[in-house]
Design an enzyme around this catalytic site. Sequence first.
Site, short mmCIF file in Angstrom:
data_model
loop_
_atom_site.label_atom_id
_atom_site.label_comp_id
_atom_site.label_asym_id
_atom_site.label_seq_id
_atom_site.Cartn_x
_atom_site.Cartn_y
_atom_site.Cartn_z
N HIS A 152 79.41 84.30 58.83
CA HIS A 152 77.97 84.05 58.96
C HIS A 152 77.27 84.24 57.62
CE1 HIS A 152 79.57 85.58 62.74
NE2 HIS A 152 78.68 84.82 63.36
N LYS A 178 84.91 79.76 63.51
CA LYS A 178 83.45 79.75 63.69
C LYS A 178 82.75 79.97 62.35
CE LYS A 178 79.47 82.14 65.54
NZ LYS A 178 78.93 83.40 66.03
N ARG A 216 73.01 72.84 67.15
CA ARG A 216 73.21 73.53 68.43
C ARG A 216 73.18 72.54 69.59
NH1 ARG A 216 72.83 78.93 67.64
NH2 ARG A 216 71.88 79.70 65.72
N SER A 273 54.93 70.16 68.77
CA SER A 273 54.84 68.78 69.28
C SER A 273 55.25 68.67 70.75
CB SER A 273 55.73 67.87 68.43
OG SER A 273 55.77 66.59 69.02
N LYS A 329 53.21 60.11 57.60
CA LYS A 329 52.94 58.74 58.05
C LYS A 329 52.95 57.74 56.90
CE LYS A 329 50.63 59.83 62.38
NZ LYS A 329 49.55 59.51 63.28
N ASN A 354 53.70 55.39 62.41
CA ASN A 354 54.07 56.59 63.18
C ASN A 354 55.39 56.43 63.91
OD1 ASN A 354 53.41 54.92 65.30
ND2 ASN A 354 52.27 56.48 66.43
N ASP A 370 49.67 53.92 67.25
CA ASP A 370 48.40 54.60 67.53
C ASP A 370 47.29 53.61 67.87
OD1 ASP A 370 49.21 57.22 67.32
OD2 ASP A 370 48.78 57.36 65.18
N ALA A 399 36.61 59.61 59.93
CA ALA A 399 37.14 58.56 59.04
C ALA A 399 38.51 58.98 58.48
CB ALA A 399 36.15 58.30 57.90
N GLY A 401 42.85 59.81 59.49
CA GLY A 401 44.01 59.00 59.87
C GLY A 401 43.86 58.34 61.24
N ASN A 421 30.63 59.39 59.94
CA ASN A 421 31.49 60.47 59.44
C ASN A 421 30.70 61.48 58.63
OD1 ASN A 421 34.12 61.64 59.15
ND2 ASN A 421 34.07 61.00 57.00
N MET A 472 38.72 70.50 69.81
CA MET A 472 40.14 70.69 70.09
C MET A 472 40.44 72.18 70.25
SD MET A 472 43.21 68.99 67.92
CE MET A 472 43.29 70.03 66.49
P1 NAP Z 1 42.05 63.82 59.70
O1 NAP Z 1 42.74 62.73 58.99
O2 NAP Z 1 42.08 65.19 59.13
O3 NAP Z 1 40.52 63.38 59.88
C1 NAP Z 1 39.60 64.21 60.50
C2 NAP Z 1 38.22 63.59 60.47
O4 NAP Z 1 37.37 64.45 61.20
C3 NAP Z 1 37.64 63.45 59.06
O5 NAP Z 1 36.97 62.24 58.96
C4 NAP Z 1 36.69 64.63 58.96
O6 NAP Z 1 35.54 64.37 58.20
C5 NAP Z 1 36.27 64.83 60.38
N1 NAP Z 1 35.96 66.24 60.64
C6 NAP Z 1 36.84 67.26 60.66
N2 NAP Z 1 36.20 68.40 60.94
C7 NAP Z 1 34.88 68.10 61.05
C8 NAP Z 1 33.72 68.85 61.32
N3 NAP Z 1 33.79 70.16 61.54
N4 NAP Z 1 32.55 68.20 61.40
C9 NAP Z 1 32.46 66.88 61.19
N5 NAP Z 1 33.52 66.11 60.91
C10 NAP Z 1 34.73 66.71 60.86
O7 NAP Z 1 42.60 63.96 61.17
P2 NAP Z 1 43.24 62.79 62.08
O8 NAP Z 1 44.68 62.68 61.82
O9 NAP Z 1 42.40 61.59 61.95
O10 NAP Z 1 43.09 63.41 63.54
C11 NAP Z 1 41.81 63.58 64.14
C12 NAP Z 1 42.00 63.89 65.62
O11 NAP Z 1 42.57 62.77 66.27
C13 NAP Z 1 42.99 65.02 65.85
O12 NAP Z 1 42.32 66.21 65.97
C14 NAP Z 1 43.71 64.63 67.13
O13 NAP Z 1 43.23 65.40 68.20
C15 NAP Z 1 43.33 63.19 67.35
N6 NAP Z 1 44.54 62.35 67.49
C16 NAP Z 1 44.97 62.06 68.74
C17 NAP Z 1 46.06 61.27 68.94
C18 NAP Z 1 46.53 60.97 70.34
O14 NAP Z 1 47.62 60.43 70.51
N7 NAP Z 1 45.75 61.27 71.35
C19 NAP Z 1 46.74 60.73 67.84
C20 NAP Z 1 46.28 61.03 66.55
C21 NAP Z 1 45.17 61.85 66.40
P3 NAP Z 1 35.53 64.35 56.60
O15 NAP Z 1 35.99 62.99 56.22
O16 NAP Z 1 34.14 64.63 56.25
O17 NAP Z 1 36.48 65.44 56.16
#
Ligand code: NAP
Length: 557
Positions: A152, A178, A216, A273, A329, A354, A370, A399, A401, A421, A472
């Site tokens: 180990h 092992k 495993r 996840s 991504k 994705n 997505d 604005a 991902g 945004n 969230m």
């Molecule tokens: P991200 O890239 O970090 O973007 C987050 C966005 O939210 C940014 O535009 C940010 O604004 C804004 N934001 C964050 N906190 C804030 C606050 N306190 N007040 C105002 N605006 C705020 O995140 P993401 O990947 O897009 O994910 C966003 C959400 O999408 C996740 O929380 C997740 O729950 C959801 N999601 C769901 C799925 C699904 O399958 N259901 C898939 C993907 C994502 P700024 O530009 O000003 O920083």
Amino acid sequence: MSDRATSPAYTVPVTRLTVSILVHTLEQALAAAARAAEAGADLVEFRIDLFADNAARVIELVNRSALPCIITCRPTWEGGQYDGDEQARISLLEHVGLGETGGASGGRRPAYIDVELAAYQSSANLRQKIGLVVDHPGQVRPTDTGLILSSHDFKTRPADLYQRIEAMVAAPACRIVKVAWKARSLRDNLEAFDILRQKHKPAIALCMGEEGLASRVLAKKFGAFLTFAALDAGSGTAPGQPTVDQLKRLYRWDRIGPATRVYGVIGHPVGHSMSPAVHNAGFDAAGHDGVYLPMPIPPEYEHFKATVGSWVDTEGLHFRGASVTIPHKENLIRFVKDRGGMIEPLCESIGAANTLHVRDDGSLLAFNTDFAAALDAVCDAIRINRGDLRGKRVAVIGAGGAARAVVAGFASYGATVVIYNRTMEKAQALAAQFDGKNVRAAFGGGKVVAARLDKLCDSCCEIFINCTPIGMYPNINETPIPVTEMKSWGPETVVFDTIYNPIETRLLREAKAAGCVTVSGVDMFVYQAKEQFWEWTHAEAPLEVFRAVLAKKLARG
Ligand code: NAP
């Protein structure tokens, strides 16, 4: 020799699912062995590190165990907890099963005893005494109890790994080889599989830690002698051991075989996840010979490229695809491009993919489920086709991902999209990218504009989509939209929150109370998984199974 001398009907499984139990008391260990048997284990390992002061009690443990057992007394210098006298330890093992008079109390012997290679090599006394029986002068045979020689490393892959293995293979008394070491990355699992494929002797090759899970779970695919599991979360005897329940139910241990296809979720971190639970349950329902694992890979592209590349290239692993999440991504698009694979066009303009599909011929495809998931979640809720989105007014909050995929998807089908945004410049940049361009051409591309977040209340949109993390878990009392100020909201308004934990956010609860049609992020999650599932299996995804798994996981918090 059979693992279970007492049961003639018992057929020795190819790879034994072994529950490792740290023994504190006789009764605790016996109860744990009984539970392991009920849970479907084939063997138990009794770790007697803290229970080694009375050979008679160890023999009683062996005699009364519900399953055939391995006896291991791991010393502190090999990562165990036994800190007593070395001679006493060897005498105990000899007495319990590995000497000529082993199991002297007249009962069963342990099926196997584990001794460290280092102890074996450094003690001539030990080499003479354990594992071999002298029948006649000059004639030796192994004891009925099989000797596992083990090595180990809890810190890293040992530089002399193969020398250690050769020494074990060469030791006449050694029945099973092992090796276990702390995985440095997912790539170390591939070396464990190589060791198992060499088959000089039955072998156990396991990687410890989160990155070692594949070794495993896939031990059975590569014909390992056994894999170890913990009885309960937190009761494991080595880092990264899954529970027997996870192996059996989540990773479908009984279904794993040499041809099983391997999938995963690539991210960092990735332990939280829900995708392994969802896709494995889906494979089960659809009868697909696949297993889906968490695949943690550090954020940098070099790690992604080296790790995913090696998994794709390993023959016999049958790595066929992955869900890819933050922060990989963009890396996925670059990787598939580097390898000359296909990238779905919209995915390129979104700048993020994705899903990876490794086809049977080894070619690669990257795409993004997505945006399709967001479209389908909304269209299903209001019973329209994607084509009916043309001319609809959609407000996207955020604005980042998720917003990017949502904007590209709705604009592709001719909707007018307004992006709100916190950081106006990001909203403007996103709008500029997709305003009438960079989208699927079929519907011409809708108008995309940016607007100030404080003007959201005046919005005349009919569909509102939250793409921020506001609301969230654990910040479940927050909301991105002040619903009471949304005077125009009513039965014609659709409110879609991409957040799926909690299933019903404060935004959705208040929107429902205002009479709106609400759509949960669970629907988006389910639909993005559905598209992946179809691509990998060409089977319809069992959506109700997906939903039930998610609801169960989310209810646990
Ligand atoms: P991200 O890239 O970090 O973007 C987050 C966005 O939210 C940014 O535009 C940010 O604004 C804004 N934001 C964050 N906190 C804030 C606050 N306190 N007040 C105002 N605006 C705020 O995140 P993401 O990947 O897009 O994910 C966003 C959400 O999408 C996740 O929380 C997740 O729950 C959801 N999601 C769901 C799925 C699904 O399958 N259901 C898939 C993907 C994502 P700024 O530009 O000003 O920083």
